[in-house]
Design an enzyme around this catalytic site. Structure first.
Site, PDB file in Angstrom:
ATOM      1  N   PHE A 151       0.787  -1.378  -0.051  1.00 34.35           N
ATOM      2  CA  PHE A 151       0.185   0.103   0.026  1.00 34.35           C
ATOM      3  C   PHE A 151       0.815   1.184  -0.062  1.00 34.35           C
ATOM      4  O   PHE A 151       0.398   2.250   0.108  1.00 34.35           O
ATOM      5  CB  PHE A 151      -1.003   0.034   1.124  1.00 34.35           C
ATOM      6  CG  PHE A 151      -2.054  -1.085   1.069  1.00 34.35           C
ATOM      7  CD1 PHE A 151      -3.021  -1.190   0.385  1.00 34.35           C
ATOM      8  CD2 PHE A 151      -1.932  -2.227   1.819  1.00 34.35           C
ATOM      9  CE1 PHE A 151      -4.133  -1.971   0.358  1.00 34.35           C
ATOM     10  CE2 PHE A 151      -2.874  -3.297   1.817  1.00 34.35           C
ATOM     11  CZ  PHE A 151      -3.791  -3.030   0.920  1.00 34.35           C
ATOM     12  N   ASN A 210      -7.452   1.120  -4.124  1.00 32.41           N
ATOM     13  CA  ASN A 210      -7.084   2.115  -5.063  1.00 32.41           C
ATOM     14  C   ASN A 210      -8.419   2.452  -5.781  1.00 32.41           C
ATOM     15  O   ASN A 210      -8.207   3.804  -6.098  1.00 32.41           O
ATOM     16  CB  ASN A 210      -6.012   1.395  -6.103  1.00 32.41           C
ATOM     17  CG  ASN A 210      -4.676   1.356  -5.493  1.00 32.41           C
ATOM     18  OD1 ASN A 210      -4.522   1.943  -4.289  1.00 32.41           O
ATOM     19  ND2 ASN A 210      -3.722   0.868  -6.391  1.00 32.41           N
ATOM     20  N   CYS A 262      -0.592   3.727 -10.739  1.00 31.33           N
ATOM     21  CA  CYS A 262      -1.373   2.922 -10.146  1.00 31.33           C
ATOM     22  C   CYS A 262      -2.823   3.037 -10.493  1.00 31.33           C
ATOM     23  O   CYS A 262      -3.422   2.310 -10.769  1.00 31.33           O
ATOM     24  CB  CYS A 262      -1.186   2.958  -8.636  1.00 31.33           C
ATOM     25  SG  CYS A 262       0.569   2.467  -8.344  1.00 31.33           S
ATOM     26  N   ARG A 329       4.673   9.119 -15.356  1.00 29.94           N
ATOM     27  CA  ARG A 329       3.690   8.395 -15.980  1.00 29.94           C
ATOM     28  C   ARG A 329       2.366   8.677 -15.619  1.00 29.94           C
ATOM     29  O   ARG A 329       1.584   8.899 -14.539  1.00 29.94           O
ATOM     30  CB  ARG A 329       3.989   6.757 -15.537  1.00 29.94           C
ATOM     31  CG  ARG A 329       5.255   6.207 -16.087  1.00 29.94           C
ATOM     32  CD  ARG A 329       5.562   4.910 -15.504  1.00 29.94           C
ATOM     33  NE  ARG A 329       5.758   4.934 -14.095  1.00 29.94           N
ATOM     34  CZ  ARG A 329       6.003   3.953 -13.331  1.00 29.94           C
ATOM     35  NH1 ARG A 329       5.984   2.731 -14.003  1.00 29.94           N
ATOM     36  NH2 ARG A 329       6.147   4.062 -12.009  1.00 29.94           N
TER      37      ARG A 329
HETATM   38  C1  UGA Z   1      -1.442   4.915  -4.637  1.00 34.76           C
HETATM   39  C2  UGA Z   1      -2.110   4.568  -3.429  1.00 34.76           C
HETATM   40  O1  UGA Z   1      -2.312   5.679  -2.659  1.00 34.76           O
HETATM   41  C3  UGA Z   1      -1.125   3.608  -2.601  1.00 34.76           C
HETATM   42  O2  UGA Z   1      -1.655   3.218  -1.323  1.00 34.76           O
HETATM   43  C4  UGA Z   1      -0.867   2.463  -3.369  1.00 34.76           C
HETATM   44  O3  UGA Z   1       0.033   1.365  -2.722  1.00 34.76           O
HETATM   45  C5  UGA Z   1      -0.283   2.796  -4.779  1.00 34.76           C
HETATM   46  O4  UGA Z   1      -1.108   3.691  -5.469  1.00 34.76           O
HETATM   47  C6  UGA Z   1      -0.036   1.562  -5.615  1.00 34.76           C
HETATM   48  O5  UGA Z   1      -0.973   0.758  -5.921  1.00 34.76           O
HETATM   49  O6  UGA Z   1       1.085   1.124  -5.644  1.00 34.76           O
HETATM   50  P1  UGA Z   1       0.428   6.577  -5.440  1.00 34.76           P
HETATM   51  O7  UGA Z   1      -0.165   6.308  -6.937  1.00 34.76           O
HETATM   52  O8  UGA Z   1       1.886   6.383  -5.342  1.00 34.76           O
HETATM   53  O9  UGA Z   1      -0.140   5.578  -4.575  1.00 34.76           O
HETATM   54  O10 UGA Z   1       0.190   8.073  -5.212  1.00 34.76           O
HETATM   55  P2  UGA Z   1      -1.138   8.592  -4.565  1.00 34.76           P
HETATM   56  O11 UGA Z   1      -0.817   9.495  -3.392  1.00 34.76           O
HETATM   57  O12 UGA Z   1      -2.095   7.936  -4.178  1.00 34.76           O
HETATM   58  O13 UGA Z   1      -1.675   9.571  -5.506  1.00 34.76           O
HETATM   59  C7  UGA Z   1      -2.086   9.341  -6.734  1.00 34.76           C
HETATM   60  C8  UGA Z   1      -2.630  10.485  -7.491  1.00 34.76           C
HETATM   61  O14 UGA Z   1      -3.883  10.915  -7.232  1.00 34.76           O
HETATM   62  C9  UGA Z   1      -1.840  11.546  -7.851  1.00 34.76           C
HETATM   63  O15 UGA Z   1      -1.710  11.918  -9.052  1.00 34.76           O
HETATM   64  C10 UGA Z   1      -2.213  12.888  -6.769  1.00 34.76           C
HETATM   65  O16 UGA Z   1      -1.833  13.958  -7.238  1.00 34.76           O
HETATM   66  C11 UGA Z   1      -3.826  12.441  -6.990  1.00 34.76           C
HETATM   67  N1  UGA Z   1      -4.348  12.835  -5.710  1.00 34.76           N
HETATM   68  C12 UGA Z   1      -4.509  12.576  -4.638  1.00 34.76           C
HETATM   69  C13 UGA Z   1      -5.556  13.987  -6.054  1.00 34.76           C
HETATM   70  O17 UGA Z   1      -5.690  14.386  -7.162  1.00 34.76           O
HETATM   71  N2  UGA Z   1      -5.996  14.303  -5.009  1.00 34.76           N
HETATM   72  C14 UGA Z   1      -6.067  13.875  -3.646  1.00 34.76           C
HETATM   73  O18 UGA Z   1      -6.736  14.485  -2.730  1.00 34.76           O
HETATM   74  C15 UGA Z   1      -5.069  12.889  -3.693  1.00 34.76           C
END
Ligand code: UGA
Length: 437
Positions: A151, A210, A262, A329
């Site tokens: 996670f 996710n 992801c 990506r």
């Molecule tokens: C996500 C999950 O949060 C992790 O728990 C999971 O392990 C991971 O995918 C995975 O499957 O490997 P990640 O993709 O690294 O992690 O990043 P996040 O912090 O979740 O952000 C994802 C996207 O959502 C980013 O582009 C971020 O800018 C965007 N985001 C996030 C928003 O637009 N608004 C928010 O309030 C939060």
């Protein structure tokens, strides 16, 4: 314990460092010889805060080595974690060829009872396939299959891996469960919760998390569109929503939406899994549609304000898909860049870490070394990633450097009152626009 980790991407490499930090003897395996050579020379293949230190500590203590030879990772291993990529096929389904190959090669080279663990995100049912693959290879040896989804978030990977919110263990045998509990003993002793399930449940739970998080973001972005139409302020709407503990304040951040390797791919793969199981789950497609709309809403603001984009210069601040990483990506910033370039604008971008990756993804994008250089002579700035150094820029200096002082805030990081006082045309997401009279 002796542990093999197959795949040294964001999940695999952080896992290598963490398991070595917990006291295990770890072998990191990757088919990419260049990457392994780089790791052997002590260089990280991507930027992740704290990773260099974690890996250095492990290699210097002699608890972490790297190799391209999967036999070395499998030999004498108590556990092997499969952390290889599961890229999307054209249909959106997860391509599991690398997972199959890794499990097959580990089984071929295992020298004792080994627990083969899926850490890569895979559709429910994958473990059953792996079991058949492994049994075909080795009838002489008891090998266990388990699921231990990861996670961790990019940019906070080391922190998340060393202090996980929970450890999810999907195991088909007591042996596999006990071995995995022994792997994580130092974290469990510190109070980290273990959730034990069957394997299909663990696999499905990862996609469920996710997809739900992506849905929260898209819901907030749909509220931003509604607020724009109704003349309301989404910052207050999400404050009200988030103050209800049943909703929670996290992942209601509005703007350009989610990117990365992801959420977009997992959402598609989860929808494909649902369809293959005979369950119609159009909500997931709708979440993806709202996410695409978020990027186009920002592009439309640029176009509405600048009128013709031909001959106009737009500066993008932040290119990574989120702060704390050099990963571009499926970064929303690149969606903005492509759309503006297609419409005739010249586009320059700045990012503290991701400039080189963005340039190789979108060669027409000009890369600036610092944010002030990026905004020089620009007709519009689009804030794409909320890096802390972008939030603390000298806005008066930016105002003076720009050809037209127009900011489209794709992450709502600036204070509208301050922007008004400085004389900007300020267009946030889902908040009333500031247009000087
Ligand atoms: C996500 C999950 O949060 C992790 O728990 C999971 O392990 C991971 O995918 C995975 O499957 O490997 P990640 O993709 O690294 O992690 O990043 P996040 O912090 O979740 O952000 C994802 C996207 O959502 C980013 O582009 C971020 O800018 C965007 N985001 C996030 C928003 O637009 N608004 C928010 O309030 C939060």
């Amino acid at each position: 314990m002796k542990i093999g980790v197959i795949g040294t991407g964001h999940v695999g490499l952080v896992t290598c460092g963490t398991l070595a930090h917990l006291g295990h003897e770890v072998v990191g395996v990757d088919t990419d010889a260049e990457k392994i050579a780089q790791l052997e020379a002590g260089k990280m293949p991507f930027f992740e805060p704290g990773l260099q230190e974690l890996v250095d500590e492990a290699t210097q203590a002699g608890r972490l080595t790297f190799t391209t030879d999967i036999a070395e990772g499998a030999r004498d291993a108590d556990v092997v974690f499969i952390c290889v990529g599961t890229p999307p096929k054209a249909s959106g389904e997860a391509n599991l060829a690398a997972v199959e190959a890794a499990a097959r090669d580990v089984a071929r080279n295992a020298t004792k009872r080994t627990v083969i663990v899926e850490k890569s995100t895979v559709p429910a049912g994958t473990a059953g396939r792996l079991r058949r693959t492994i049994e075909r290879e080795r009838k002489d040896l008891a090998l266990d299959v388990a699921s231990n989804p990861e996670f961790l978030r990019e940019g906070k990977g080391v922190e998340d891996s060393l202090s996980p919110t929970r450890i999810l263990l999907g195991a088909e045998s007591d042996h596999a469960f006990e071995v995995l509990c022994a792997v994580y003993k130092p974290l469990i002793d510190k109070g980290c919760r273990v959730i034990q399930t069957d394997i299909a449940t663990a696999e499905l739970s990862k996609h469920a998390c996710n997809a739900f998080l992506a849905m929260k973001i898209s819901y907030a972005n749909a509220m931003a569109r509604m607020c724009e139409l109704a003349g309301a302020d989404v910052a207050d709407v999400v404050e009200v929503m988030g103050s209800d503990p049943r909703i929670g304040k996290d992942f209601l951040g509005v703007g350009l939406g989610y990117g990365g390797y992801c959420f977009p791919k997992d959402l598609q793969a989860f929808e494909r899994l649902a369809a293959s199981l005979g369950y119609d789950f159009p909500l997931l497609n709708e979440v993806a549609r709202i996410n695409e709309e978020a990027v186009m809403a920002a592009v439309k603001k640029v176009e509405d304000t600048l009128w013709n984009l031909d001959g106009k210069r737009v500066a993008l601040l932040g290119l990574a898909f989120k702060p704390g990483t050099d990963d571009t990506r499926l970064a929303p910033a690149l969606g903005v860049a492509r759309a503006l370039i297609e419409r005739g604008s010249s586009v320059v971008g700045y990012d503290p870490q991701a400039g080189a990756n963005a340039k190789s993804d979108v060669p027409e994008l000009e890369i600036a070394e610092d944010p002030y250089e990026a905004v020089e002579g620009a007709h519009c700035v689009v804030v794409c990633t909320e890096w802390p150094d972008i939030g603390s820029l000298d806005l008066a200096k930016i105002h003076d450097a720009m050809a037209y002082p127009v900011i489209v805030d794709g992450r709502n990081i600036f204070d509208p009152k301050e922007m008004a006082a400085l004389g900007f045309t300020y267009l946030p997401a889902g908040r009333p626009p500031i247009v000087p009279t």
